[in-house]
Design a protein around this motif. Structure first.
Motif, mmCIF file in Angstrom:
data_model
loop_
_atom_site.group_PDB
_atom_site.id
_atom_site.type_symbol
_atom_site.label_atom_id
_atom_site.label_comp_id
_atom_site.label_asym_id
_atom_site.label_seq_id
_atom_site.Cartn_x
_atom_site.Cartn_y
_atom_site.Cartn_z
ATOM 1 N N SER A 202 29.740 43.645 102.175
ATOM 2 C CA SER A 202 31.024 42.971 102.528
ATOM 3 C C SER A 202 31.374 43.544 103.793
ATOM 4 N N SER A 203 31.564 42.658 105.036
ATOM 5 C CA SER A 203 31.755 43.191 106.177
ATOM 6 C C SER A 203 32.464 42.368 107.066
ATOM 7 N N LEU A 204 33.342 42.851 108.033
ATOM 8 C CA LEU A 204 33.944 41.974 108.994
ATOM 9 C C LEU A 204 33.237 41.904 110.266
ATOM 10 N N ASP A 205 31.996 42.267 110.259
ATOM 11 C CA ASP A 205 31.177 41.965 111.659
ATOM 12 C C ASP A 205 31.256 40.294 111.825
ATOM 13 N N ILE A 206 31.591 39.928 112.836
ATOM 14 C CA ILE A 206 31.379 38.460 113.218
ATOM 15 C C ILE A 206 30.042 38.082 113.157
ATOM 16 N N PRO A 207 29.780 36.722 112.185
ATOM 17 C CA PRO A 207 28.494 36.381 112.092
ATOM 18 C C PRO A 207 28.144 35.336 113.258
ATOM 19 N N VAL A 208 26.707 35.288 113.268
ATOM 20 C CA VAL A 208 26.256 34.350 114.399
ATOM 21 C C VAL A 208 26.080 33.065 113.719
ATOM 22 N N GLY A 209 26.833 32.068 114.193
ATOM 23 C CA GLY A 209 26.621 30.769 113.662
ATOM 24 C C GLY A 209 26.146 29.731 114.436
ATOM 25 N N SER A 210 26.253 28.678 114.202
ATOM 26 C CA SER A 210 25.740 27.279 115.055
ATOM 27 C C SER A 210 26.683 26.332 115.057
ATOM 28 N N GLY A 211 27.746 26.535 114.582
ATOM 29 C CA GLY A 211 28.916 25.154 114.273
ATOM 30 C C GLY A 211 29.898 25.121 115.354
ATOM 31 N N PRO A 212 30.578 24.253 115.189
ATOM 32 C CA PRO A 212 31.859 23.931 116.286
ATOM 33 C C PRO A 212 32.641 24.954 116.677
ATOM 34 N N TYR A 213 32.915 25.815 115.741
ATOM 35 C CA TYR A 213 33.876 26.737 115.889
ATOM 36 C C TYR A 213 33.333 28.339 116.105
ATOM 37 N N ARG A 214 33.949 29.263 116.679
ATOM 38 C CA ARG A 214 33.861 30.666 116.703
ATOM 39 C C ARG A 214 35.042 31.486 116.311
ATOM 40 N N ILE A 215 34.714 32.719 115.720
ATOM 41 C CA ILE A 215 35.757 33.537 115.353
ATOM 42 C C ILE A 215 36.512 34.081 116.858
ATOM 43 N N GLY A 216 38.032 34.006 116.913
ATOM 44 C CA GLY A 216 38.717 34.617 117.835
ATOM 45 C C GLY A 216 39.331 35.899 117.385
ATOM 46 N N GLU A 217 40.511 36.042 117.680
ATOM 47 C CA GLU A 217 41.280 37.138 117.453
ATOM 48 C C GLU A 217 41.316 37.130 115.724
ATOM 49 N N PHE A 218 41.568 38.380 115.121
ATOM 50 C CA PHE A 218 42.149 38.356 114.004
ATOM 51 C C PHE A 218 42.560 39.906 113.475
ATOM 52 N N LYS A 219 43.338 39.711 112.298
ATOM 53 C CA LYS A 219 43.832 41.055 111.858
ATOM 54 C C LYS A 219 43.514 40.905 110.214
#
Length: 603
Positions: A202-219
């Motif tokens: 389990s990890s909060l490393d941001i994954p590399v995808g190919s979809g329409p959205y990316r992860i921005g800010e998070f808490k």
């Protein structure tokens, strides 16, 4: 696990599959609705404006951005990051059109299928999506992902990479007819991004995808923001036209469902799908609702509703006897619950394939009897129509409890000093809950059980503990559901097959180990056409119902949605999905809404 799947991930030469046809889409039955040159789905607005922010609510917490493994609590919305090989149409029962794949070949003997990837498909880091990534994804999901992937893809024998854009899946003999469509649902991960990392952690490393959205800010555990990628490689594809319209999607996490509704009415988030009948009937009140700032609506659909139920864990000795499980069905008063708790909004679920043509009813047909005849099942499966206990809705179920008591006596239980006992041990079990709003359903059931001398203890736990206990089958009884598509297939193994009964993380919560049900599951998966699928699902349905593995609940035939009046949406909704990604922010409505909220003193 490698020896189970015989994966061949080679660039060299292998024997070719038998020559097959090339398709732009795959339909489980009949022909695709849309031709190869279609411009967009009919249930979208191809000219929908892009922009704006939408806020949504999630329940519980999150500590992982990997939705493909057992460990951790993965965040909501992560599917926005990952493209799949194909995209399912929501106005057809089960048809998929190319997304990462622009061309699909299926061997004439159905021994294999080949995906030809689109030129120009890119991951978020700018690297191309390749056949090697597809093969890597398949392998790692099967070997290290959630156990349901191993079952879902169990009929794949090996994978062959022909070149950077071409990957072939070879099937085992007798594989499911829906396997090509199942493989089309494969989310493709970047192999390079996972080098040197533990996929199963389990990890909060941001994954590399190919979809329409990316992860921005998070808490962590509280808020997560998705940002639309304006350079998304697939934005102009027919399957994406008119979809993914919001610039920003924010998920705020709430621990309490009552607080979540109040937050919605206070303007803390914008859209909500309601699952609680009491809240739907009585909870949508207040200035914002009364003034029309918040809209509530029932949107009809044609989806199969599967089965929601109180689920027995038959691994427990106390629930190993079908007579006991049948008896406890007589202690649940659906008619009173629907009238008094649900405001008459529901229909009783009498099938594991509710609201579909695969649901059994009445006496079995001669064809069903032929399927059931060689199997070791209760005689009633082939000779009687299944029915659930009913009441008059008054709350007086004395006759039903008398029937339950008789069944319990047959199973060897007797009442001593007001307590039901067998071999000196009292009948005591725990109902494990994660949703507080289910207590109002469970407590009347508990009172009825008490009248039988049964002690049911209700235990509420947090999401993390609940998921951990489910994964290890550490419960007596739970509330759960078994969702069904319009084309049931490999997922039935995870629900009912003996091979999943002891597999941590599987959906065989009941603990079913029945060679007869195994055989029916295999028949469903191998159904050669729609007619055979319907017949075999009905036979499986009867076997499951007569096993009394659950106490069936209820289902609805529409989506209940509430939203702040800032959205535009297509004129024609999809029949088989609530496609919120085809909605958009209407700038004029949003401006008007802001003014009205200000006058009401709302945010």
């Amino acid at each position: 696990m490698k020896h189970l799947f015989l994966l061949v991930l080679l660039l060299g030469t292998v024997l070719p599959a038998s020559a097959g046809d090339s398709f732009h889409a795959l339909a489980m039955n009949g022909q695709p609705r849309y031709p190869a040159d279609f411009s967009h789905f009919d249930y979208v607005n191809p000219d929908a404006p892009k922009g704006g922010q939408v806020r949504l609510a999630a329940t519980g917490t999150f500590d992982s951005f990997n939705p493909f493994i057992v460990k951790g609590n993965s965040a909501d919305g992560l599917g926005l990051l990952f493209d799949t090989l194909t995209e399912q149409s929501l106005d057809e029962p089960f048809t998929e059109y190319g997304l990462l794949a622009d061309r699909i070949e299926v061997a004439k003997d159905r021994s294999s299928m080949t995906f030809h990837l689109r030129e120009g498909a890119l991951f978020h880091d700018g690297t191309p999506v390749t056949a090697q990534d597809v093969a890597f994804t398949f392998k790692i999901l099967v070997e290290q992902g959630n156990p349901h992937y191993a079952q879902y893809y169990a009929d794949v024998e090996r994978v062959h990479i022909a070149d950077a854009q071409t990957v072939t899946f070879f099937f085992k003999p007798g594989s499911s007819q829906e396997l090509p469509l199942i493989l089309g649902q494969l989310p493709v991960l970047s192999e390079a991004s996972w080098k040197g990392r533990d996929f199963a952690a389990s990890s909060l490393d941001i994954p590399v995808g190919s979809g329409p959205y990316r992860i921005g800010e998070f808490k962590a555990g509280q808020r997560l923001t998705f940002v639309r990628d304006p350079g998304y490689w697939g934005r102009d594809l027919p399957v994406n036209k008119g979809r993914h319209n919001f610039d920003t999607i924010i998920y705020d996490y709430y621990r309490d469902l009552t607080v979540t509704l109040e937050a919605f009415k206070a303007g803390e988030y914008d859209f909500r799908q309601e699952y609680n009948s009491k809240q739907w009937a009585t909870g949508y009140t207040g200035p914002a609702v009364n003034s029309g700032l918040i809209r509530t609506e029932n949107i009809p659909h044609k989806l199969s509703q599967g089965m929601q139920a109180f689920v027995f864990n038959t691994r427990r000795d106390i629930f190993s006897d079908p007579l006991v499980r049948k008896a406890l069905n007589f202690a649940f008063d659906f008619e009173w619950s629907n009238k008094s708790l649900f405001y008459g909004q529901y229909a009783r679920s009498t099938s594991f394939f509710s609201n579909s043509d695969m649901a059994s009813s009445g006496l079995p047909s001669e064809q069903e009897k032929e399927l059931l005849k060689p199997l070791d099942l209760p005689e009633e499966v082939s000779t009687q129509a299944f029915s659930l206990p009913v009441s008059d809705g008054s709350g007086n179920i004395r006759d039903n409890l008398r029937e339950a008591a008789g069944l319990l006596r047959q199973a060897g239980w007797s009442v001593k000093d007001g307590k039901l006992v067998k071999d000196g041990k009292p009948f005591v079990f725990e109902m494990l809950l994660v949703q507080p709003d289910f207590e109002r359903v469970v407590l009347p059931f508990q009172r009825n059980l008490t009248r039988l001398g049964i002690t049911m203890r209700v235990r509420m736990v947090d999401t993390s503990q609940y998921l951990e206990r489910l994964r290890g089958f550490d419960f007596d009884m739970i509330v759960s559901s078994f969702p069904q598509s319009l084309s049931p297939g490999n997922e039935q193994r995870s629900f009912w097959h003996s091979s999943s009964a002891d597999m941590p993380g599987s959906r065989n919560y009941c603990g079913i180990k029945s060679p007869a049900i195994d055989a029916l599951v295999d028949l469903v998966i191998a159904a050669p056409d729609r007619e055979a699928l319907i017949l075999r699902c009905k036979a499986l349905d009867r076997a499951l119902l007569w096993g009394w593995y659950v106490i069936p609940h209820w289902h609805a035939t529409s989506w209940r949605v509430a939203y702040w009046d800032k959205f535009g949406r297509p004129e024609k909704p999809a029949d088989y999905g609530l496609d919120f990604q085809s909605w958009w922010i209407d700038p004029e409505k949003e401006r008007g809404l802001a003014d009205k909220r200000g006058r009401l003193g709302l945010k």
